[in-house]
Design a protein around this motif. Structure first.
Motif, short mmCIF file in Angstrom:
data_model
loop_
_atom_site.label_atom_id
_atom_site.label_comp_id
_atom_site.label_asym_id
_atom_site.label_seq_id
_atom_site.Cartn_x
_atom_site.Cartn_y
_atom_site.Cartn_z
N LEU A 55 2.13 -1.96 20.90
CA LEU A 55 1.13 -1.70 21.94
C LEU A 55 1.08 -0.21 22.26
CD1 LEU A 55 1.61 -4.57 24.58
CD2 LEU A 55 -0.29 -4.25 23.01
N LEU A 56 2.24 0.39 22.41
CA LEU A 56 2.29 1.81 22.77
C LEU A 56 1.75 2.71 21.68
CD1 LEU A 56 5.79 1.91 24.53
CD2 LEU A 56 3.55 2.14 25.62
N SER A 57 1.79 2.24 20.43
CA SER A 57 1.31 3.07 19.32
C SER A 57 -0.20 3.00 19.14
CB SER A 57 2.00 2.66 18.02
OG SER A 57 1.61 1.35 17.64
N ASP A 58 -0.87 2.09 19.85
CA ASP A 58 -2.32 1.96 19.75
C ASP A 58 -2.98 3.15 20.46
OD1 ASP A 58 -5.02 1.28 19.96
OD2 ASP A 58 -4.60 -0.85 20.20
N ARG A 59 -3.66 3.99 19.71
CA ARG A 59 -4.28 5.19 20.28
C ARG A 59 -5.30 4.84 21.36
NH1 ARG A 59 -9.00 7.87 19.08
NH2 ARG A 59 -9.06 10.11 19.64
N ARG A 60 -6.08 3.79 21.14
CA ARG A 60 -7.08 3.41 22.14
C ARG A 60 -6.43 3.03 23.46
NH1 ARG A 60 -11.10 -0.98 20.32
NH2 ARG A 60 -9.18 -2.16 20.15
N LEU A 61 -5.35 2.24 23.38
CA LEU A 61 -4.66 1.83 24.58
C LEU A 61 -4.03 3.04 25.27
CD1 LEU A 61 -3.80 -0.55 26.36
CD2 LEU A 61 -1.74 -0.78 24.96
N GLY A 62 -3.48 3.97 24.49
CA GLY A 62 -2.90 5.17 25.07
C GLY A 62 -3.91 6.01 25.83
N LEU A 63 -5.09 6.18 25.26
CA LEU A 63 -6.14 6.94 25.94
C LEU A 63 -6.60 6.23 27.21
CD1 LEU A 63 -8.27 8.16 22.90
CD2 LEU A 63 -6.98 9.60 24.50
N LEU A 64 -6.72 4.91 27.13
CA LEU A 64 -7.13 4.15 28.31
C LEU A 64 -6.11 4.31 29.43
CD1 LEU A 64 -8.89 1.98 29.75
CD2 LEU A 64 -7.43 0.27 28.66
N LEU A 65 -4.83 4.11 29.12
CA LEU A 65 -3.79 4.20 30.14
C LEU A 65 -3.69 5.62 30.69
CD1 LEU A 65 -1.00 1.99 28.51
CD2 LEU A 65 -2.57 1.36 30.35
N GLY A 66 -3.81 6.62 29.82
CA GLY A 66 -3.75 8.00 30.28
C GLY A 66 -4.89 8.35 31.21
N GLY A 67 -6.12 7.96 30.86
CA GLY A 67 -7.26 8.24 31.71
C GLY A 67 -7.15 7.53 33.05
N CYS A 68 -6.71 6.28 33.03
CA CYS A 68 -6.55 5.53 34.29
C CYS A 68 -5.46 6.14 35.16
CB CYS A 68 -6.24 4.07 33.98
SG CYS A 68 -7.62 3.15 33.24
N ALA A 69 -4.38 6.63 34.54
CA ALA A 69 -3.29 7.25 35.30
C ALA A 69 -3.77 8.52 36.00
CB ALA A 69 -2.11 7.56 34.38
#
Length: 395
Positions: free
Chosen positions: A198-212
């Motif tokens: 999950l953490l290696s998924d670039r899309r998920l990383g960008l989503l979580l970073g933007g939301c943070a």
């Protein structure tokens, strides 16, 4: 009590506690003589602990006990620790009690959301939004009610009723969570490699970073709105009314979200949420009268309602069902943990430097403006890209 009714009660009491805590606890600490940095430090502790606490409870739930059992244990611990809250009067004692409560309550959102999502998945007529809606109603009721009661008591600078209300509400949602319906166990239990995937998924990383980053920009409001109202020379019930107005707009946005998503797509909705928040903070920085401060909270429909609907939809698309609790915990850890913690620390220190909350809202507006532009470009492209997540059970 039927499972859906019990879930509604948990949401009502949990978010009702947030409604009583958010606008009134910082002024309570200020009345005890805490500095802005000490207020930020105490309230930053749950966010700092959230990454470890939320993911640990969720991983244990996915692999062993199930979200319902984990939620009952976690809320029970929070309720026991919360009994000491009314007796903490110094920064060290308050920090110790808040940290102890956080060992349980930082897991509530991902775990109860996991139980609710699985409950609705097994019952086609059930709706997550309609159950979660009771959380927003609880926020409104307790924010308004607490503000009215505190104003009737003379808006005391350190009213002991504030921690008592919080303690009672934590005990209430802990009792309500004791008999939630168990979720079905997955034959293929997830392991550490699944979380890494999950953490290696670039899309998920960008989503979580933007939301943070968005949640970090909201920190001056979440931490110091009650102080802002008090510094403007207004009574406590203005803070409660402002919070209630915002959540009313949030409810409307959540109810409209399915239609908005179908018509405009997540990219446009994220951009609207961030840019609308920039307008809210910029105007709030200079607002002084009660009518302006309260009416500006209608933009909370964008800051949280539209944002939360978009984030939940994006997480549902990116995270496999068998990793639901773990995915929700990662969101909680990174957004409500890391983002919120950093924002609280900066907001507390900024209040001491400026002596006012207004300049902090101006900084938040600039951050949201940059994030809104990014949402129309980088985040938008990421959400439309093919998934890179791979887990042993598919997804």
């Amino acid at each position: 009590m039927a499972p859906a009714a019990r879930l509604r009660l948990v949401y009502f009491l949990y978010y009702g506690n947030v409604g009583a805590f958010m606008p009134f606890f910082a002024p309570y600490l200020r009345g005890l003589g805490f500095t802005g940095e000490q207020i930020g430090g105490v309230q930053m502790l749950p966010s700092l602990m959230s990454p470890v606490v939320a993911t640990a409870w969720a991983a244990w739930a996915d692999r062993h006990a199930g979200p319902a059992r984990a939620l009952a244990l976690a809320t029970g611990w929070a309720a026991i620790a919360g009994l000491a809250l009314p007796f903490a009067r110094t920064p060290a004692a308050m920090g110790l009690v808040v940290a102890a409560m956080s060992l349980g309550d930082r897991s509530v959102v991902p775990l109860v959301d996991s139980v609710t999502l699985e409950h609705c998945r097994a019952r086609p007529g059930a709706s997550y939004a309609r159950i979660r809606l009771f959380g927003s109603l609880g926020f409104v009721v307790l924010a308004l009610g607490t503000g009215w009661v505190l104003s009737a008591r003379g808006s005391r600078t350190a009213d002991p009723l504030v921690p008592v209300i919080v303690t009672v509400l934590v005990a209430g949602y802990a009792l309500a969570a004791r008999r939630l319906p168990a979720t079905p166990a997955h034959a293929d239990r997830p392991g550490p490699r699944d979380m890494l995937a999950l953490l290696s998924d670039r899309r998920l990383g960008l989503l979580l970073g933007g939301c943070a980053v968005h949640w970090m920009a909201c920190a001056p409001f979440h931490l110091l709105f009650g102080v802002f109202v008090r510094d403007r020379g207004l009574p406590a019930d203005v803070a409660g009314l402002g919070m209630a107005t915002g959540v009313a707009a949030e409810i409307g946005a959540l109810l409209l979200f399915p239609r908005l998503e179908a018509r405009f797509g997540l990219r446009a909705l994220f951009a609207t949420a961030f840019l609308g928040s920039a307008v809210r903070w910029a105007l709030l920085a200079g607002a002084r009268g009660a009518p302006a401060i309260v009416l500006l909270q209608l933009l909370h429909g964008l800051t949280f309602g539209l944002f939360w609907g978009s984030a939940t939809a994006a997480m549902g698309a990116l995270v496999p069902g068998r990793l639901r609790a773990t995915g929700q915990a990662l969101f909680t850890a990174i957004v409500f943990g890391a983002g919120n913690g950093l924002g609280y620390g900066l907001a507390g220190a900024g209040y001491d430097r400026y002596g006012s909350v207004g300049p902090l809202f101006a900084w938040a507006a600039g951050l949201e403006l940059a994030l809104g532009i990014a949402a129309m470009t980088v985040l938008g492209r990421a959400l439309s890209a093919p998934s890179t997540t791979r887990t042993r059970g598919g997804g």
